[in-house]
Design a protein around this motif. Sequence first.
Motif, mmCIF file in Angstrom:
data_model
loop_
_atom_site.group_PDB
_atom_site.id
_atom_site.type_symbol
_atom_site.label_atom_id
_atom_site.label_comp_id
_atom_site.label_asym_id
_atom_site.label_seq_id
_atom_site.Cartn_x
_atom_site.Cartn_y
_atom_site.Cartn_z
ATOM 1 N N ARG A 233 -7.281 2.194 6.259
ATOM 2 C CA ARG A 233 -6.481 3.422 6.358
ATOM 3 C C ARG A 233 -6.201 3.975 4.948
ATOM 4 N N ASP A 234 -5.939 3.068 4.026
ATOM 5 C CA ASP A 234 -5.657 3.474 2.648
ATOM 6 C C ASP A 234 -6.878 4.162 2.022
ATOM 7 N N LEU B 8 0.825 -1.212 0.000
ATOM 8 C CA LEU B 8 0.000 0.000 0.000
ATOM 9 C C LEU B 8 0.859 1.263 0.000
ATOM 10 N N ILE C 188 -4.923 -1.564 7.954
ATOM 11 C CA ILE C 188 -4.123 -0.716 7.077
ATOM 12 C C ILE C 188 -4.826 -0.465 5.739
ATOM 13 N N PHE C 189 -5.646 -1.430 5.305
ATOM 14 C CA PHE C 189 -6.349 -1.262 4.034
ATOM 15 C C PHE C 189 -7.425 -0.181 4.154
ATOM 16 N N ILE D 138 -1.174 15.276 -1.100
ATOM 17 C CA ILE D 138 -1.440 15.849 0.217
ATOM 18 C C ILE D 138 -0.357 15.400 1.178
ATOM 19 N N TYR E 105 -13.399 -4.265 2.231
ATOM 20 C CA TYR E 105 -12.392 -3.339 1.741
ATOM 21 C C TYR E 105 -12.487 -3.170 0.228
ATOM 22 N N ASP F 25 -7.210 7.569 3.497
ATOM 23 C CA ASP F 25 -6.324 8.550 2.859
ATOM 24 C C ASP F 25 -6.884 9.010 1.524
ATOM 25 N N GLU G 7 -12.389 20.590 -1.929
ATOM 26 C CA GLU G 7 -12.184 21.952 -1.426
ATOM 27 C C GLU G 7 -11.536 22.845 -2.494
ATOM 28 N N SER G 8 -10.520 22.282 -3.178
ATOM 29 C CA SER G 8 -9.853 23.065 -4.227
ATOM 30 C C SER G 8 -10.844 23.438 -5.318
ATOM 31 N N VAL H 78 -9.538 11.447 2.218
ATOM 32 C CA VAL H 78 -8.948 12.731 2.617
ATOM 33 C C VAL H 78 -8.537 13.510 1.377
ATOM 34 N N ARG H 79 -7.914 12.806 0.445
ATOM 35 C CA ARG H 79 -7.474 13.456 -0.777
ATOM 36 C C ARG H 79 -8.661 13.960 -1.599
ATOM 37 N N ASP I 256 -9.958 16.988 -0.106
ATOM 38 C CA ASP I 256 -9.075 18.104 -0.405
ATOM 39 C C ASP I 256 -9.289 18.615 -1.834
#
Lengths: 328, 328, 328, 328, 328
Positions: free
Chosen positions: E225-226, C57, E222-223, C68, E144, E229, E239-240, E232-233, E236
């Motif tokens: 978590r991926d 990953l 962890i997957f 980011i 997942y 992320d 927002e842009s 999150v991107r 973001d």
Amino acid sequence: MIRSLFYSPGQPIRKDIPPKEFPKLVRDRRGVLWVNFENEPADTCLPILQRFGFHPLAIDDALQEIHIPKLDDWGDYLYIVLNYLDIQANGYTWETKTEELDIFLGANYIVTLHDTPIPAIADTWASCDRDLRTVQEGPDHLLYRIADHLVSGYMPTVEKIDAAIDQIEDEVFDRPAPRTLEKLFALKRLLQAMRRILLPQREVMNKLARDDYKVIDPRDRIFFRDIYDHLVRLHDLNESLRDLVGGALDTYLSVINNRMNDVMKTLTIITTLFMPITFITGFFGMNFFEPVAGLVGWTTRQVFMATVSIMLLFPIGMFIWMRRRKWV
Amino acid sequence: MIRSLFYSPGQPIRKDIPPKEFPKLVRDRRGVLWVNFENEPADTCLPILQRFGFHPLAIDDALQEIHIPKLDDWGDYLYIVLNYLDIQANGYTWETKTEELDIFLGANYIVTLHDTPIPAIADTWASCDRDLRTVQEGPDHLLYRIADHLVSGYMPTVEKIDAAIDQIEDEVFDRPAPRTLEKLFALKRLLQAMRRILLPQREVMNKLARDDYKVIDPRDRIFFRDIYDHLVRLHDLNESLRDLVGGALDTYLSVINNRMNDVMKTLTIITTLFMPITFITGFFGMNFFEPVAGLVGWTTRQVFMATVSIMLLFPIGMFIWMRRRKWV
Amino acid sequence: MIRSLFYSPGQPIRKDIPPKEFPKLVRDRRGVLWVNFENEPADTCLPILQRFGFHPLAIDDALQEIHIPKLDDWGDYLYIVLNYLDIQANGYTWETKTEELDIFLGANYIVTLHDTPIPAIADTWASCDRDLRTVQEGPDHLLYRIADHLVSGYMPTVEKIDAAIDQIEDEVFDRPAPRTLEKLFALKRLLQAMRRILLPQREVMNKLARDDYKVIDPRDRIFFRDIYDHLVRLHDLNESLRDLVGGALDTYLSVINNRMNDVMKTLTIITTLFMPITFITGFFGMNFFEPVAGLVGWTTRQVFMATVSIMLLFPIGMFIWMRRRKWV
Amino acid sequence: MIRSLFYSPGQPIRKDIPPKEFPKLVRDRRGVLWVNFENEPADTCLPILQRFGFHPLAIDDALQEIHIPKLDDWGDYLYIVLNYLDIQANGYTWETKTEELDIFLGANYIVTLHDTPIPAIADTWASCDRDLRTVQEGPDHLLYRIADHLVSGYMPTVEKIDAAIDQIEDEVFDRPAPRTLEKLFALKRLLQAMRRILLPQREVMNKLARDDYKVIDPRDRIFFRDIYDHLVRLHDLNESLRDLVGGALDTYLSVINNRMNDVMKTLTIITTLFMPITFITGFFGMNFFEPVAGLVGWTTRQVFMATVSIMLLFPIGMFIWMRRRKWV
Amino acid sequence: MIRSLFYSPGQPIRKDIPPKEFPKLVRDRRGVLWVNFENEPADTCLPILQRFGFHPLAIDDALQEIHIPKLDDWGDYLYIVLNYLDIQANGYTWETKTEELDIFLGANYIVTLHDTPIPAIADTWASCDRDLRTVQEGPDHLLYRIADHLVSGYMPTVEKIDAAIDQIEDEVFDRPAPRTLEKLFALKRLLQAMRRILLPQREVMNKLARDDYKVIDPRDRIFFRDIYDHLVRLHDLNESLRDLVGGALDTYLSVINNRMNDVMKTLTIITTLFMPITFITGFFGMNFFEPVAGLVGWTTRQVFMATVSIMLLFPIGMFIWMRRRKWV
């Protein structure tokens, strides 16, 4: 300019001590050493600061301009950045300059660095001269005095701003001019600049009042708490003043807008009243009524009377219609 | 004016006790002492406060004007600042004055300082006179009574503001005037000022209700919780009123804007209808049609009829076109 | 382009090591290995990264563009994403490109990946060449150098923006044009883009400065703290610049608005002054006063004088009325 | 109206129990007692509530109107305030009334107080009549049923608002009128009022779902969690609807603004086209061209032709110029 | 449509298992069972879900439409709601439909419910068919895969929106039309809708990545978590894009405003230039200069020349005055 003073119980205050003695004096646990650098080039300060054994990163920060109040705990000493806001009223605008004051605070010494003269430093230094007790209470108390002086210095500015807003508020209703708007924007910017300095400074004082530092006597924390309260109050005043400026801006814009509405209404009323009757005058000004066209019957005295009546009645009618629509 | 009263179980209430007796009375653990300073100069208060052994910084705060509700825990006593908002309706504007009430609360005494008469103090004092029980329950209960009275005092103001908004809301639709806008801005400022006082006061009450203080009986915390709830509710009402004022402002602006749009449309319609036909009248008013130029054929009866027809049909055509664009 | 260098105490720096040796070198606990990928296709990087035993990953993230800044702790190594903002002034607009720098930081190695040349990488690499000490202090120190270089690179941009705002502020008052507004919007967007990058990068540095990571020597945390402070300052400058741009926007809009108000007032004044007297000229231009209608008495010299007087007095009257309403 | 019912295992449900029996019934740990006060004066409620041994402050809160959902834990019982939002569509405006429901929840009793009829109470009461199981599960389950009913009641309102927004969105494009704006403002205010109630109610349910209370069976917490989720969803819907109203407002304003721009453009085009050529007609209408001045050469047929040509070409030229500036 | 598949090590995958076997299969700890309901009425799903022993409240939630991503931990199983945003570009507007995906995740089974076909489900199902390994890694890995697929699906939409903004930005400067504004509002609404879904979904993934659940293998966190992320991107990017839309709106409004200012200036300039000289033509058009009044001296050739000069000089003077005020 480098100045230094050293106090040791039972001895007269020594001044302008040669830098090479600093390490020795620092080892005298009962003494209090204050070294002040004013507008000295980095090259001069660097070797002296190194004698105190400060971390290179802390020295870097002190010699560069950072401009944001902060507090770093390096164990045996604190590195503190405070700000001094130099505000000069300049006609209706304000010139603000943010000056940085770097402080190293050890258990028995304080080192201060700044570029321009700062009253808080000058006065505290003078007070050490006059009154032995100022320096007797230790370097953390000197820090308190300097910070207290710095923070008290905002109050006259706040009062000047308050007076300026009062004056503008009257102006807004009586004679709003583009200049009034500029004054308001200048005040808004000034209050923004103040706020930007008050908040991190407040945080520094909060840390000094709450946290446990090796070089601050816990019984002295209450003094930093006092400055903290002072800064809370200044921040609150700042918010109130910003509300007032915001309110004056709203009022200015609505006064101007009302005036513009008045102007547009007048334009419309004049046009609406005169354009139709001007058309009538044009109608009877046409050359059809010259003898050639034989329309002589259109320009008799009776028609004239009727026309004049219309010219008088039409505006009256329009006026009543506008009244009903609440324009006039 | 300095007033004092002392209650000791089984004895009549003593009044106007000489300040030098205060330290002795404070040592009587079963008694309750209340000292009230109203509009006294700092010089008079200072020596008396020092007899209680308060910290110099706390005394400083009490003698200066701070204006932000706060609570300092000094162990044997609390130093509390509360605010009293004196609001006077003045025509359609509001005069607000924030008064400060400083309180020292000890285990068996309470000291209060203020500059202008505050009803909450006057009434609680009178109640101590009338009813022994008021003072029997200890100084923390006196604090509760004063704070409760202070906070209850906001309610009538809130109701007055509510009524004022109701009245303005009608005005906004019927006869919006620049004055209406001023009234709305005045209300907005007033609500902002109230909010600024309610929030820190709420925080003080929250602390009294939650935290553990030496001088507050844990069983009495529930009373401060009650005042806290009251302040939460006032804050909520304040938010609702601010929403209403915001809504009335939006409505005012849209009503004014609609009216201005109406005005501009009328201007445009009048101009659009009359300018072209006025041009036509000008055309036939030119001196070309005087006999000199020999264009006599342009001013015959037939041309006149055609011209008048155009002058009648053109506005009708324009009107239809505007209708389709939904202007009229 | 893949570049690598390996330092082992007492030996010369090795360069351009074949990838298959990497696992062996990583096992040499005293050495420092730096592998840099610049603009390499994912297919080339993948097998090499797999030799280091990174989690699939993490490798995925490194080979894709994420953009980011973030920090993932994988125990034996950290996976860090930093951003490099490439800003080019292009006339009065600004071209910004956000470049991604992926870093794997192990106890004795650092792997960096990026697509376009980044000065921070190039300079640190060159410094390793010149000066053995750069690499001696371990991979976490290399990370510090790269990040420090990256962050220092924002400063010239901030200064350029500052200068641009200064220049625009003059323009706003002297010759506000639609172009001025475009410049301000361009600056606003640029500052927004900077802020969007500064904040998460600050968070990464905060983590490196505060948290406990296997691969970061606790004594080196102070360096990341230094970068963190630098980013705090940049963020603060960014906020100040945004305030300035906001202020310039406000000023621009009010200058433009004032000018438009002037224009509308002029229109109204001209119309109000001339429309009524033009009506009067029209009135006396009607053909009723031709001999035919016998209204000869309306066009005598006396009436003419009276008419001319009205035509002179009327505008004067209107002017006084406008003065009183503060239009002129 | 005071109603009461008492359930004891194995016995029929008793109703309208005399208040003096309440303390006895409460001591029967296996029974469930529900007392409901609807629109009773405080004087009637006070003595009955005192029989339950509630704290005077809690009784005070219950008898006054507080209007903010809250939860007070008094150990042996909970005091809960919930709100009921009574929304009536009234033409295009909405009448909202916030009603307060006070609840005392003990281990084996529940006391509810409200001023106006609340469907949630009426229906739960009826359900107790019909189905013994409703009451068997204990007073915390009764609380769940009442709260669930209360919260479900918002859904139809939300759907009505959704439908109203849909209808307005069409109106905004087709026939935007001042009334449309009023409708939008009314919806905005309604959604604000809803939000103000949903948030603290959500907090109360969150507390019931998470915290440990003596009188709530831990296995029943999941039910309050369910209501909490429902309120989260309602809050989310409320946010979406507010976005939609905000979007409709933006659209309305831009539609109106476009129309006004159209109006102003038309005014300018008409004025720009006709004013210059009207001046020309005026020029040739001057009396200089009467035979007296001897300027007969200015009014020949050739000049006339030239003048007419200008009058035709000028508007065409202006039109081309406007086209290029993209006005038309 | 109800589909099911069951994998047990060493055996072929079973499909379309009769619901009554589910409880037995679930007891086989080494197997993996996936049941998928697509567009099934609640009546059909209810009995099957009850066989799994899910809590009635969880089943209720699954059968109703909730539309807000959430995660409930019921101990032996998780109840998860995810959202699927179906976006269709429709001319310049966008049609968005939020679809709900309900998931029950147990230690060795996963149950999914949705109303409309969701590509993430269809593809994962197909992949189970093709490749045994997909299902071998357990139900948390299936979750997942589904979530990863769902989240990846936003990317093409984001790119479409990006392209749409690019195109609009050009349009704004070249040919701003009311339609441009509608497009921008449509994009704004779309991005708001996306944001509303991304945030709670991110929270669900954060919980799966951080918290300890019975049915999630800690090594698989962890997957999630991926995916976190990734979200999150996306947030973001969102927002842009919102910044870009905001910037385009600002630009549009200022372009339109500039144009309107141009229009108003033209109106004023034309009026200011022509109205005064038109008045002069009117003046000399009055019948006073007919022979009758004997004012023949006013219409001589000299006066004509002077008049024409004024008519030429006046506009030039006005033009210079306007220049100086920077109108032209």
